[in-house]
Design a protein around this motif. Structure first.
Motif, mmCIF file in Angstrom:
data_model
loop_
_atom_site.group_PDB
_atom_site.id
_atom_site.type_symbol
_atom_site.label_atom_id
_atom_site.label_comp_id
_atom_site.label_asym_id
_atom_site.label_seq_id
_atom_site.Cartn_x
_atom_site.Cartn_y
_atom_site.Cartn_z
ATOM 1 N N LEU A 49 0.834 -1.208 0.000
ATOM 2 C CA LEU A 49 0.000 0.000 0.000
ATOM 3 C C LEU A 49 0.867 1.256 0.000
ATOM 4 N N ARG A 50 1.851 1.275 0.883
ATOM 5 C CA ARG A 50 2.720 2.451 0.999
ATOM 6 C C ARG A 50 3.477 2.702 -0.309
ATOM 7 N N ALA A 51 3.920 1.617 -0.937
ATOM 8 C CA ALA A 51 4.677 1.761 -2.178
ATOM 9 C C ALA A 51 3.839 2.440 -3.258
ATOM 10 N N ARG A 52 2.593 1.960 -3.449
ATOM 11 C CA ARG A 52 1.758 2.551 -4.510
ATOM 12 C C ARG A 52 1.384 3.992 -4.181
ATOM 13 N N PHE A 53 1.086 4.272 -2.927
ATOM 14 C CA PHE A 53 0.731 5.643 -2.558
ATOM 15 C C PHE A 53 1.912 6.587 -2.777
ATOM 16 N N ALA A 99 9.150 5.173 -2.541
ATOM 17 C CA ALA A 99 8.483 4.039 -3.189
ATOM 18 C C ALA A 99 9.448 2.876 -3.365
ATOM 19 N N GLU A 100 10.669 3.181 -3.787
ATOM 20 C CA GLU A 100 11.680 2.121 -3.946
ATOM 21 C C GLU A 100 11.941 1.426 -2.622
ATOM 22 N N TYR A 101 12.002 2.200 -1.560
ATOM 23 C CA TYR A 101 12.213 1.632 -0.218
ATOM 24 C C TYR A 101 11.124 0.615 0.111
ATOM 25 N N TRP A 102 9.864 0.971 -0.128
ATOM 26 C CA TRP A 102 8.775 0.079 0.222
ATOM 27 C C TRP A 102 8.702 -1.135 -0.700
ATOM 28 N N ILE A 103 9.012 -0.977 -1.969
ATOM 29 C CA ILE A 103 9.014 -2.129 -2.882
ATOM 30 C C ILE A 103 10.058 -3.147 -2.449
ATOM 31 N N ARG A 108 8.586 6.320 -12.933
ATOM 32 C CA ARG A 108 7.276 5.838 -12.481
ATOM 33 C C ARG A 108 6.931 4.462 -13.054
ATOM 34 N N ASP A 109 7.098 4.281 -14.367
ATOM 35 C CA ASP A 109 6.737 3.013 -14.991
ATOM 36 C C ASP A 109 7.574 1.862 -14.435
ATOM 37 N N THR A 155 -1.616 -2.834 -8.668
ATOM 38 C CA THR A 155 -0.764 -3.024 -9.857
ATOM 39 C C THR A 155 -1.425 -2.525 -11.130
ATOM 40 N N THR A 156 -2.634 -1.967 -11.035
ATOM 41 C CA THR A 156 -3.352 -1.544 -12.227
ATOM 42 C C THR A 156 -3.217 -0.029 -12.442
ATOM 43 N N ALA A 157 -3.649 0.407 -13.603
ATOM 44 C CA ALA A 157 -3.605 1.846 -13.899
ATOM 45 C C ALA A 157 -4.703 2.560 -13.106
ATOM 46 N N TRP A 158 -4.353 3.682 -12.533
ATOM 47 C CA TRP A 158 -5.305 4.503 -11.756
ATOM 48 C C TRP A 158 -5.554 5.787 -12.498
#
Length: 230
Positions: free
Chosen positions: A126-130, A140-144, A190-191, A226-229
């Protein structure tokens, strides 16, 4: 043993069961008589270690009744020194070799549960996507990476390998570890972050044998990440 305040000592860590190698750190633990303040003993020993071995004090780690102090010595030798009151001094795991004195019997520290590992991984996803949506790409990299590590911990736990600090990762079968390679982030675009997140989540969902009920509850929401928002 010449310090009368110290009543027992042991080697812990990898050197308790093997000779290690040139990169092994040294872990020594000691029992302090119950009527003695272990912080005073730790302070005295620290001064001697710093003066005699040119050691740098890195950090302390309290754990239950014990205090661990980590040093760096010349030659990149890590030295972990810990003290525990004598009435609570004993093995918390199999890597314990008594050198002198005596120890008490106590239960080994429990392994982190599969439910907790999986729960943390979902939180991290959740944190990674947010963070990606907020444009906070370093975070984001940290959470992934954290998702991947919890999933690998689950994989280790299932197969009887150590599931902490990456100790069991290199023992995993190649077909297991290979599926997590795609979860490595290669850039802060981002991608690329979304791609790595998707693979981290897929890897996580492949290691849910011990948490099937919880995984079934949250799988659809994980896949939304994992989907497009819009």
């Amino acid at each position: 043993a010449s310090d009368k305040r110290v009543v027992a000592g042991a080697v812990v860590g990898s050197l308790a069961l093997s000779e290690g190698d040139r990169w092994s750190d040294l872990d020594l633990t000691f029992a302090v008589a119950d009527e003695i303040n272990q912080l005073d003993v730790l302070a005295d020993w620290t001064q001697k270690i710093v003066d005699e071995f040119n050691a740098a004090h890195l950090f302390d780690l309290p754990s239950g009744a014990s205090i661990y102090r980590v040093f760096l010595l010349p030659g990149c030798l890590q030295f972990d020194l810990s003290f525990t009151p004598a009435s609570k001094f004993g093995a918390s795991g199999p890597n314990f070799k008594l050198l002198f004195g005596s120890s008490v019997e106590k239960p080994y520290a429990p392994q982190t549960s599969a439910h907790e590992l999986f729960g943390y991984a979902v939180h991290h996803a959740l944190r990674a996507r947010f963070c990606i949506e907020r444009g906070r790409y370093w975070q984001a990299e940290y959470w992934i990476s954290a998702i991947r590590d919890k999933a690998l911990d689950l994989a280790c736990r299932r197969r009887g390998f150590p599931a902490n600090n990456g100790r069991g990762y290199d023992a995993l079968p190649i077909d297991v570890s290979d599926k997590f390679k795609a979860a490595l982030v290669t850039s802060l675009e981002r991608d690329e972050l979304l791609r790595a997140l998707s693979h981290a989540i897929e890897g996580l969902l492949s290691e849910t044998d011990e948490v099937q009920e919880l995984a079934a509850q949250v799988e659809s929401q994980l896949r939304i990440l994992t989907t497009a928002w819009e």
